[in-house]
Design an enzyme around this catalytic site. Structure first.
Site, PDB file in Angstrom:
ATOM      1  N   SER A  17     -59.925   3.331   7.988  1.00  0.00           N
ATOM      2  CA  SER A  17     -59.101   4.405   8.561  1.00  0.00           C
ATOM      3  C   SER A  17     -59.060   5.645   7.664  1.00  0.00           C
ATOM      4  CB  SER A  17     -57.668   3.915   8.774  1.00  0.00           C
ATOM      5  OG  SER A  17     -57.672   2.770   9.575  1.00  0.00           O
ATOM      6  N   THR A  44     -60.338  -2.458   7.550  1.00  0.00           N
ATOM      7  CA  THR A  44     -59.393  -3.561   7.715  1.00  0.00           C
ATOM      8  C   THR A  44     -58.540  -3.377   8.965  1.00  0.00           C
ATOM      9  OG1 THR A  44     -59.291  -3.840   5.336  1.00  0.00           O
ATOM     10  CG2 THR A  44     -57.504  -4.812   6.601  1.00  0.00           C
ATOM     11  N   CYS A  45     -57.970  -2.198   9.150  1.00  0.00           N
ATOM     12  CA  CYS A  45     -57.001  -2.010  10.239  1.00  0.00           C
ATOM     13  C   CYS A  45     -57.637  -2.283  11.593  1.00  0.00           C
ATOM     14  CB  CYS A  45     -56.434  -0.590  10.192  1.00  0.00           C
ATOM     15  SG  CYS A  45     -55.291  -0.288  11.543  1.00  0.00           S
ATOM     16  N   CYS A  50     -54.510  -4.619  11.561  1.00  0.00           N
ATOM     17  CA  CYS A  50     -53.517  -4.129  12.534  1.00  0.00           C
ATOM     18  C   CYS A  50     -53.911  -4.335  13.993  1.00  0.00           C
ATOM     19  CB  CYS A  50     -53.267  -2.635  12.351  1.00  0.00           C
ATOM     20  SG  CYS A  50     -53.410  -2.035  10.681  1.00  0.00           S
ATOM     21  N   LYS A  53     -54.651  -8.047  15.090  1.00  0.00           N
ATOM     22  CA  LYS A  53     -53.368  -8.748  14.891  1.00  0.00           C
ATOM     23  C   LYS A  53     -52.389  -8.420  16.028  1.00  0.00           C
ATOM     24  CE  LYS A  53     -50.186  -6.758  13.370  1.00  0.00           C
ATOM     25  NZ  LYS A  53     -49.998  -6.355  11.985  1.00  0.00           N
ATOM     26  N   TYR A 180     -45.585  -9.651   5.050  1.00  0.00           N
ATOM     27  CA  TYR A 180     -45.988  -9.150   6.367  1.00  0.00           C
ATOM     28  C   TYR A 180     -46.885 -10.159   7.103  1.00  0.00           C
ATOM     29  CZ  TYR A 180     -44.796  -4.191   5.345  1.00  0.00           C
ATOM     30  OH  TYR A 180     -44.167  -3.013   5.071  1.00  0.00           O
ATOM     31  N   ILE A 181     -47.984 -10.535   6.444  1.00  0.00           N
ATOM     32  CA  ILE A 181     -49.012 -11.319   7.139  1.00  0.00           C
ATOM     33  C   ILE A 181     -48.477 -12.703   7.472  1.00  0.00           C
ATOM     34  CG2 ILE A 181     -51.319 -12.361   6.881  1.00  0.00           C
ATOM     35  CD1 ILE A 181     -52.166  -9.847   5.351  1.00  0.00           C
ATOM     36  N   GLU A 184     -45.966 -12.458  10.407  1.00  0.00           N
ATOM     37  CA  GLU A 184     -46.616 -12.112  11.683  1.00  0.00           C
ATOM     38  C   GLU A 184     -47.401 -13.301  12.230  1.00  0.00           C
ATOM     39  OE1 GLU A 184     -46.957  -7.278  11.124  1.00  0.00           O
ATOM     40  OE2 GLU A 184     -48.729  -8.465  10.686  1.00  0.00           O
ATOM     41  N   ARG A 201     -41.871 -18.881  -1.906  1.00  0.00           N
ATOM     42  CA  ARG A 201     -41.195 -19.133  -3.180  1.00  0.00           C
ATOM     43  C   ARG A 201     -39.837 -18.436  -3.302  1.00  0.00           C
ATOM     44  NH1 ARG A 201     -45.523 -15.791  -7.001  1.00  0.00           N
ATOM     45  NH2 ARG A 201     -45.097 -13.755  -6.097  1.00  0.00           N
ATOM     46  N   ASP A 304     -55.476   1.894   0.257  1.00  0.00           N
ATOM     47  CA  ASP A 304     -55.057   0.659  -0.413  1.00  0.00           C
ATOM     48  C   ASP A 304     -55.707   0.458  -1.779  1.00  0.00           C
ATOM     49  OD1 ASP A 304     -53.744   0.284   1.951  1.00  0.00           O
ATOM     50  OD2 ASP A 304     -54.599  -1.682   2.398  1.00  0.00           O
ATOM     51  N   ALA A 342     -43.157  -1.529   9.775  1.00  0.00           N
ATOM     52  CA  ALA A 342     -42.789  -2.569  10.753  1.00  0.00           C
ATOM     53  C   ALA A 342     -43.514  -3.859  10.449  1.00  0.00           C
ATOM     54  CB  ALA A 342     -43.142  -2.113  12.165  1.00  0.00           C
ATOM     55  N   HIS A 437     -28.505   4.654  28.360  1.00  0.00           N
ATOM     56  CA  HIS A 437     -27.855   3.415  28.760  1.00  0.00           C
ATOM     57  C   HIS A 437     -28.477   2.833  30.015  1.00  0.00           C
ATOM     58  CE1 HIS A 437     -24.582   0.561  28.802  1.00  0.00           C
ATOM     59  NE2 HIS A 437     -24.446   0.773  30.107  1.00  0.00           N
ATOM     60  N   GLU A 442     -29.624   2.625  22.035  1.00  0.00           N
ATOM     61  CA  GLU A 442     -28.366   3.385  22.040  1.00  0.00           C
ATOM     62  C   GLU A 442     -27.399   2.883  20.968  1.00  0.00           C
ATOM     63  OE1 GLU A 442     -25.769   3.013  25.532  1.00  0.00           O
ATOM     64  OE2 GLU A 442     -26.729   1.110  26.021  1.00  0.00           O
TER      65      GLU A 442
HETATM   66  P1  NDP Z   1     -47.150  -9.194   0.939  1.00  0.00           P
HETATM   67  O1  NDP Z   1     -47.221  -8.543  -0.387  1.00  0.00           O
HETATM   68  O2  NDP Z   1     -46.373  -8.575   2.025  1.00  0.00           O
HETATM   69  O3  NDP Z   1     -46.617 -10.687   0.751  1.00  0.00           O
HETATM   70  C1  NDP Z   1     -47.228 -11.570  -0.121  1.00  0.00           C
HETATM   71  C2  NDP Z   1     -46.518 -12.901  -0.066  1.00  0.00           C
HETATM   72  O4  NDP Z   1     -47.211 -13.829  -0.876  1.00  0.00           O
HETATM   73  C3  NDP Z   1     -45.097 -12.826  -0.596  1.00  0.00           C
HETATM   74  O5  NDP Z   1     -44.273 -13.693   0.155  1.00  0.00           O
HETATM   75  C4  NDP Z   1     -45.258 -13.330  -2.042  1.00  0.00           C
HETATM   76  O6  NDP Z   1     -44.114 -13.939  -2.542  1.00  0.00           O
HETATM   77  C5  NDP Z   1     -46.327 -14.383  -1.841  1.00  0.00           C
HETATM   78  N1  NDP Z   1     -47.104 -14.669  -3.038  1.00  0.00           N
HETATM   79  C6  NDP Z   1     -47.890 -13.838  -3.746  1.00  0.00           C
HETATM   80  N2  NDP Z   1     -48.450 -14.486  -4.791  1.00  0.00           N
HETATM   81  C7  NDP Z   1     -48.010 -15.763  -4.729  1.00  0.00           C
HETATM   82  C8  NDP Z   1     -48.214 -16.917  -5.526  1.00  0.00           C
HETATM   83  N3  NDP Z   1     -48.997 -16.875  -6.598  1.00  0.00           N
HETATM   84  N4  NDP Z   1     -47.577 -18.049  -5.180  1.00  0.00           N
HETATM   85  C9  NDP Z   1     -46.760 -18.087  -4.105  1.00  0.00           C
HETATM   86  N5  NDP Z   1     -46.531 -17.034  -3.299  1.00  0.00           N
HETATM   87  C10 NDP Z   1     -47.141 -15.878  -3.611  1.00  0.00           C
HETATM   88  O7  NDP Z   1     -48.676  -9.406   1.334  1.00  0.00           O
HETATM   89  P2  NDP Z   1     -49.384  -9.802   2.695  1.00  0.00           P
HETATM   90  O8  NDP Z   1     -50.555 -10.602   2.292  1.00  0.00           O
HETATM   91  O9  NDP Z   1     -48.428 -10.361   3.679  1.00  0.00           O
HETATM   92  O10 NDP Z   1     -49.856  -8.397   3.235  1.00  0.00           O
HETATM   93  C11 NDP Z   1     -50.577  -7.516   2.377  1.00  0.00           C
HETATM   94  C12 NDP Z   1     -50.233  -6.096   2.649  1.00  0.00           C
HETATM   95  O11 NDP Z   1     -50.861  -5.690   3.843  1.00  0.00           O
HETATM   96  C13 NDP Z   1     -48.750  -5.826   2.884  1.00  0.00           C
HETATM   97  O12 NDP Z   1     -48.045  -5.630   1.706  1.00  0.00           O
HETATM   98  C14 NDP Z   1     -48.801  -4.584   3.709  1.00  0.00           C
HETATM   99  O13 NDP Z   1     -48.900  -3.502   2.851  1.00  0.00           O
HETATM  100  C15 NDP Z   1     -50.064  -4.752   4.511  1.00  0.00           C
HETATM  101  N6  NDP Z   1     -49.774  -5.236   5.876  1.00  0.00           N
HETATM  102  C16 NDP Z   1     -49.031  -4.469   6.716  1.00  0.00           C
HETATM  103  C17 NDP Z   1     -48.748  -4.902   7.984  1.00  0.00           C
HETATM  104  C18 NDP Z   1     -47.914  -4.053   8.874  1.00  0.00           C
HETATM  105  O14 NDP Z   1     -47.744  -2.875   8.585  1.00  0.00           O
HETATM  106  N7  NDP Z   1     -47.322  -4.599   9.939  1.00  0.00           N
HETATM  107  C19 NDP Z   1     -49.223  -6.179   8.497  1.00  0.00           C
HETATM  108  C20 NDP Z   1     -49.975  -6.928   7.525  1.00  0.00           C
HETATM  109  C21 NDP Z   1     -50.230  -6.461   6.268  1.00  0.00           C
HETATM  110  P3  NDP Z   1     -42.912 -13.064  -3.192  1.00  0.00           P
HETATM  111  O15 NDP Z   1     -42.315 -12.259  -2.098  1.00  0.00           O
HETATM  112  O16 NDP Z   1     -41.999 -14.086  -3.735  1.00  0.00           O
HETATM  113  O17 NDP Z   1     -43.581 -12.214  -4.219  1.00  0.00           O
END
Ligand code: NDP
Length: 452
Positions: A17, A44-45, A50, A53, A180-181, A184, A201, A304, A342, A437, A442
């Protein structure tokens, strides 16, 4: 080096993108542009994030919608889902989109080069064993999934890339993470009928989001019968006929699939950046200044790969602003404040501005307005789903610092609320606005009682 020695004004590495936007806008301003992509254009998107997904979100919602329709008198006979047909439709749409990206690039006069690029100098990029020289280079290679090193995890886990094109629906799936991932896909698989185990965790899902949103999301996930394992660690994954996933306290889950949704890291591995002396952060992102410029004057980066706010509209905004500044004589910068976001869970989450916790940490005195309600649709549908909305207000200035929602249509509603938050409007401006309404939206203009 003389200008004539350069084949291009700009080489963009990565046709996702951000890269495509920067390339097209730069070419529109008259620059001679090449864009290098290892796979097909889209990034990726469009190809692995996106878009597919969101299409899977739509696909997975029908089962509940059909069930909800019965409360409105619809007599729905047996229905079933054909996974192969869905995969076929998805593939067709992604092929169409990638072709559209190709056409957009050629129509705007950019040269698309297929191959893996690596930097070999401050103006030189090597691709397909040839060296191309350009006045400027823009790195827009995005991110890749990160899977932690845990016994058996990397060998057996899929990432979101594979989750978007599984040949069949898993009966049981473990999802690791609660970002996020993870959230979703937990809702997508649960919507289709898989048994979902979400292992994370932290104590609540979606770390970094407003705490009340996180608590209400936890409740909604439980209503969907998603098995939640907060404060949990995956210790090992073993493959026999099925996967045996061992958690702390020796809990075991048997599943068909495990999805590691454990974050994404900058996609820099093949770029040879260290060898040309590009400064990188400790988490391997490309360090840039406000002009998106690296420590090497002719090399820039957006999206990114710079690990700022990893969202498509941010990469688009950065790429557009870069091209306008460098080639369009417009000195403008992407603004990182109040970027709305979102999570396409079911129901979805969306927000803009500060969470209550962030605002308190910044020293604000707050008035908090919130509303937790059953949407009108579910008075008849029989669904137990609820919506939650919240406004975070600066007590002294009355400016709306943040808006948060969990509930049907949250992203659609939040897009407009974001304009008001970006414009620093006050709670009284919201109060003066007449509601539509009956709607869920609202509620954002009818919340009257503050709690501290
Ligand atoms: P996120 O950073 O949102 O979440 C990562 C998750 O993995 C967290 O729950 C984190 O835990 C956990 N984690 C990371 N390392 C470890 C580990 N070593 N052991 C156990 N748990 C771990 O990443 P995602 O992969 O979900 O998505 C990547 C990025 O992509 C997002 O940050 C976002 O920017 C983008 N994205 C956006 C979307 C949207 O706009 N709708 C949809 C999908 C992706 P903890 O929270 O405890 O650190």
């Amino acid at each position: 080096m003389q200008n004539s020695k350069f084949q291009y004004d700009l080489i963009v590495i990565g046709a996702g993108s951000g890269g495509v936007r920067a390339a097209r806008v730069a070419a529109g301003h008259g620059a001679k542009v090449a864009i290098i992509e290892e796979e097909r254009p889209g990034g990726t998107c469009v190809l692995r994030g996106c878009v597919p997904k969101k299409l899977l979100v739509y696909a997975s919602e029908f089962k509940k919608q059909i069930s909800d329709s019965r409360g409105f008198g619809w007599e729905v006979m047996d229905f079933s889902h054909n996974w192969d047909n869905l995969n076929l439709s998805l593939k067709k749409e992604l092929d169409r989109l990638s072709e559209a990206y190709k056409s957009m690039l050629s129509n705007s006069g950019c040269k698309l080069i297929n191959g893996a690029a690596r930097l070999v100098g401050s103006h030189e990029v090597e691709v397909n064993n040839k060296i191309i020289k350009s006045k400027k280079i823009l790195i827009a290679t995005g991110g890749v999934s990160y899977v932690p090193e845990i016994n058996g995890l990397r060998e057996n886990a899929i990432t979101s890339n594979e989750a978007l094109k599984l040949s069949k629906l898993p009966k049981t799936i473990v999802i690791m993470g609660s970002g996020y991932i993870a959230i979703e896909f937990a809702c997508i698989f649960s919507g289709f009928g898989s048994k979902v185990h979400l292992v994370y965790r932290s104590d609540l899902p979606l770390r970094g989001f407003d705490n009340e949103i996180r608590k209400n999301l936890e409740i909604e996930l439980q209503k969907k019968s998603i098995n939640l394992y907060p404060n949990s660690k995956i210790l090992s994954v073993k493959k026999k006929n099925q996967l045996i996933i061992t958690l702390n306290e020796n809990n075991k889950i048997i599943a068909d699939q495990i999805l590691a949704a454990t974050g994404r890291i900058p996609n820099v591995k093949k770029l040879n950046l260290e060898n040309v002396g590009i400064d990188m952060s400790s988490e391997n992102s490309v360090i840039v200044d406000k002009n998106s410029r690296t420590n090497i004057n002719s090399v820039y980066a957006i999206g990114d790969v710079t690990n700022k706010i990893n969202l498509t509209p941010v990469a688009l905004g950065e790429g557009h602003a870069f091209a306008d500044r460098e080639y369009g004589n417009k000195l403008r910068y992407f603004e990182y404040d109040n970027v709305p976001y979102a999570v396409f869970s079911q129901p979805p989450v969306s927000a803009v501005g500060l969470t209550q916790e962030e605002a308190l940490n910044l020293g604000y005195e707050l008035d908090i307005y919130s509303s937790n309600f059953k949407p009108l649709k579910h008075t008849l549908s029989g669904s137990e789903e609820r919506s939650f909305m919240k406004l975070v207000i600066d007590k002294n200035t009355r400016v709306v610092l943040g808006a948060h929602m969990l509930g049907s249509d949250a992203p659609e509603i939040m897009q407009s609320i974001a304009i008001a938050v970006k414009a620093k409007l006050k709670k009284e401006d919201f109060d003066l606005t007449v509601g539509i309404h009956p709607s869920a939206a609202e509620e954002f203009v009818t919340m009257r009682t503050a709690k501290n």
